[in-house]
Design a protein around this motif. Structure first.
Motif, PDB file in Angstrom:
ATOM      1  N   GLU A 290      -9.831 -35.422 -39.006  1.00  0.00           N
ATOM      2  CA  GLU A 290      -9.305 -35.834 -40.626  1.00  0.00           C
ATOM      3  C   GLU A 290     -10.256 -37.081 -40.649  1.00  0.00           C
ATOM      4  O   GLU A 290     -10.521 -37.957 -40.051  1.00  0.00           O
ATOM      5  CB  GLU A 290      -7.820 -36.186 -40.292  1.00  0.00           C
ATOM      6  CG  GLU A 290      -7.010 -36.416 -41.594  1.00  0.00           C
ATOM      7  CD  GLU A 290      -7.341 -37.926 -42.322  1.00  0.00           C
ATOM      8  OE1 GLU A 290      -7.371 -37.963 -43.561  1.00  0.00           O
ATOM      9  OE2 GLU A 290      -7.851 -38.806 -41.552  1.00  0.00           O
ATOM     10  N   GLY A 291     -10.270 -37.381 -42.096  1.00  0.00           N
ATOM     11  CA  GLY A 291     -11.088 -38.646 -42.428  1.00  0.00           C
ATOM     12  C   GLY A 291     -12.614 -38.644 -42.295  1.00  0.00           C
ATOM     13  O   GLY A 291     -12.986 -37.638 -41.710  1.00  0.00           O
TER      14      GLY A 291
ATOM     15  N   THR B 185      -9.693 -42.494 -45.129  1.00  0.00           N
ATOM     16  CA  THR B 185      -8.443 -41.307 -44.555  1.00  0.00           C
ATOM     17  C   THR B 185      -7.529 -41.024 -45.577  1.00  0.00           C
ATOM     18  O   THR B 185      -7.261 -41.887 -46.412  1.00  0.00           O
ATOM     19  CB  THR B 185      -7.733 -42.036 -43.337  1.00  0.00           C
ATOM     20  OG1 THR B 185      -6.771 -41.263 -42.853  1.00  0.00           O
ATOM     21  CG2 THR B 185      -7.127 -43.463 -43.736  1.00  0.00           C
TER      22      THR B 185
ATOM     23  N   TRP C 190      -1.680 -45.337 -41.474  1.00  0.00           N
ATOM     24  CA  TRP C 190      -2.918 -45.472 -40.508  1.00  0.00           C
ATOM     25  C   TRP C 190      -2.957 -46.710 -39.765  1.00  0.00           C
ATOM     26  O   TRP C 190      -3.464 -46.962 -38.500  1.00  0.00           O
ATOM     27  CB  TRP C 190      -4.241 -45.229 -41.074  1.00  0.00           C
ATOM     28  CG  TRP C 190      -5.227 -44.932 -40.315  1.00  0.00           C
ATOM     29  CD1 TRP C 190      -5.602 -43.881 -39.529  1.00  0.00           C
ATOM     30  CD2 TRP C 190      -6.528 -45.778 -40.138  1.00  0.00           C
ATOM     31  NE1 TRP C 190      -6.607 -43.817 -38.843  1.00  0.00           N
ATOM     32  CE2 TRP C 190      -7.420 -44.903 -39.069  1.00  0.00           C
ATOM     33  CE3 TRP C 190      -6.694 -46.905 -40.479  1.00  0.00           C
ATOM     34  CZ2 TRP C 190      -8.435 -45.706 -38.773  1.00  0.00           C
ATOM     35  CZ3 TRP C 190      -7.957 -47.441 -40.252  1.00  0.00           C
ATOM     36  CH2 TRP C 190      -8.651 -46.864 -39.179  1.00  0.00           C
TER      37      TRP C 190
END
Length: 484
Positions: free
Chosen positions: A413-414, A423, A428
């Protein structure tokens, strides 16, 4: 089931805080308690386990109750996307954008949704803490008010009235609201709370004696001193006092006009050596050691604003100088190569280049992504969530930021390209590892992160909020009503 409504003399009187504190206090009494707000207007949202969406304020209140957040706690969520229009979310599911006039044409249908949600709680909890919105006595709105008196009456509930002494005029607030309140609702009162007192409380003696001649029948339950250390969430993301917090190296957060989930910056407030500043002009980035672009409810409109005010160029220039830049959700999309929304499903329509700091392209579609995930940074695992329109696809090879896990398994992810990070995950920064990562990239040697994850810090805050209520309020009338 008993119903306790927290009504306010105005918007921002502190209803959200008081409702959260009562959720925590009732939980401490061993009561099965749940939060409820019939309709919330906020761009600060939470993703439920079943992929639903609700206001983050009610999710926090659920946490204070010891419950998993449930869209039935906030059946109607309005997410403003521009002048006169909002995305409508019903029972957790996005229904598209509506103008205010169109929304109110569906009042009867919306009330049926609220009523069914209220009735659904009758067998699930002992006390439902209902948070109001604005003032319950806006004369031009009372006939179509879904949030204040109507839900209270439906459950034959009682209410507390919250006034904000910090903004002045506390007696006018309380007496004026009481005077405009329908006489048949006044017997439902369990008292008034003077909220957000700052300074020497001995200089505010005997408020009941001053109020009594002007609001007969309204008893003051007590005065709550303001505690800046006991602020788990603001309903709209940030209070005015939160725009510049801490001391040390500056991390500048971009104050987008349609910013969403501004609470992503809160975990930094417990860290030493860091100053978080929300900025809206390019000159304010001078001296920034890192820059964060938060989420947005109308990404293309906010991208255009960044260009118009000069911040877009200033952010790109800072990144080229080596200043770390982070984009979260809409901010991640803005950092990319291109944003395409031909139908305007996420706000304004358009097909425009992004800031070009990350190699990805975002196409907006009607399907909305709403999900909880388990994020991983080193050995740390924690719960984060996604709420966004649009899908981002790489336009060139680029390392993923980290791995996440959900029902579909583990996946990257990101993106991270040098000093630029993107992201989709809200939350986060909730663990010290990710804050350390950014501080290290910015060469902030003086950074000392709070070692307790933000979710655990919130639990400590809830317990202290409950104790704060008990220390400063006369809770006798509330205990009698609730048979405590």
């Amino acid at each position: 089931m008993r119903s306790l409504s927290i009504l306010g003399t105005s918007s921002n009187a502190g209803k959200t805080w008081v409702a959260t504190a009562f959720c925590a206090w009732l939980r401490a009494q061993g009561v099965r308690v749940a939060p409820f707000k019939a309709q919330n207007m906020s761009n600060n949202a939470w993703a439920t386990l079943d992929g639903g969406e609700m206001a983050r304020a009610q999710a926090v209140q659920a946490e204070a109750c010891g419950l998993m957040p449930d869209a039935g706690m906030n059946p109607i969520l309005l997410k403003p996307s521009g002048p006169g229009g909002s995305q409508l979310v019903l029972l957790g599911r996005a229904q598209g954008h509506q103008a205010a006039a169109e929304y109110y044409r569906h009042f009867d249908h919306l009330w049926e949704i609220v009523k069914a949600a209220l009735d659904g709680w009758r067998s699930r909890c002992d006390v439902l803490v209902q948070e109001g919105a604005g003032s319950p006595v806006e004369l031009n709105l009372m006939g179509r008010d879904l949030v204040n008196l109507r839900p209270m009456r439906h459950l034959d509930g009682r209410f507390l009235l919250v006034g904000d002494i910090d903004r002045g005029g506390i007696y006018a607030q309380l007496a004026g609201t009481w005077a405009l309140l329908p006489p048949e609702d006044r017997p439902r009162s369990l008292g008034a709370i003077v909220n957000r007192f700052r300074g020497d409380i001995s200089l505010f003696p005997h408020p009941q004696e001053w109020l009594a001649p002007h609001a007969p029948g309204l008893d003051i339950a007590g005065t709550l001193p303001f505690r800046p250390d006991l602020q788990p969430e603001e309903e709209d993301g940030l209070a005015a006092t939160d725009e510049d917090r801490g001391a040390g190296a500056s991390i500048c957060w971009i104050r987008l006009p349609r910013a969403a989930n501004l609470t992503d910056c809160q975990p930094w407030w417990g860290d030493a050596g860091i100053r978080t500043r929300w900025v809206s002009a390019p000159e304010a980035l001078a001296g920034a050691r890192a820059i964060v672009i938060p989420g947005s409810k109308n990404t293309l409109a906010d991208l255009r604003w960044l260009r118009a005010c000069g911040l877009a160029g200033a952010i790109v220039a800072a990144a080229k100088r080596g200043v770390p830049v982070v984009g979260i959700c809409g901010g991640f999309q803005i950092l990319g190569a291109r944003l395409v929304d031909p139908e305007g499903v996420a706000g304004d329509a358009g097909d425009e280049s992004g800031l070009g700091l990350l190699p990805h392209r975002t196409v907006f579609q009607r399907e909305k992504t709403v999900r909880q995930v388990t994020a991983r940074c080193g050995d740390r695992r924690w719960t984060a969530y996604e709420i966004h329109m649009g899908r981002s696809e790489p336009t060139a090879p680029c390392p993923a930021l980290h791995l996440i896990e959900d029902a579909q398994g583990s996946r990257p992810e990101g993106l991270r390209s040098g000093n630029v990070i993107g992201t989709y995950l809200h939350g986060w920064f909730e663990v010290p590892e990710t804050r350390r990562l950014l501080a290290a990239a910015a060469n902030i040697a003086e950074h000392m992160p709070h070692l307790v994850p933000w979710a655990e810090q919130r639990q400590q805050i809830y317990r202290q909020m409950a104790a704060h209520l008990e220390s400063h309020l006369n809770l006798a009338s509330i205990k009698r009503y609730l048979d405590l």
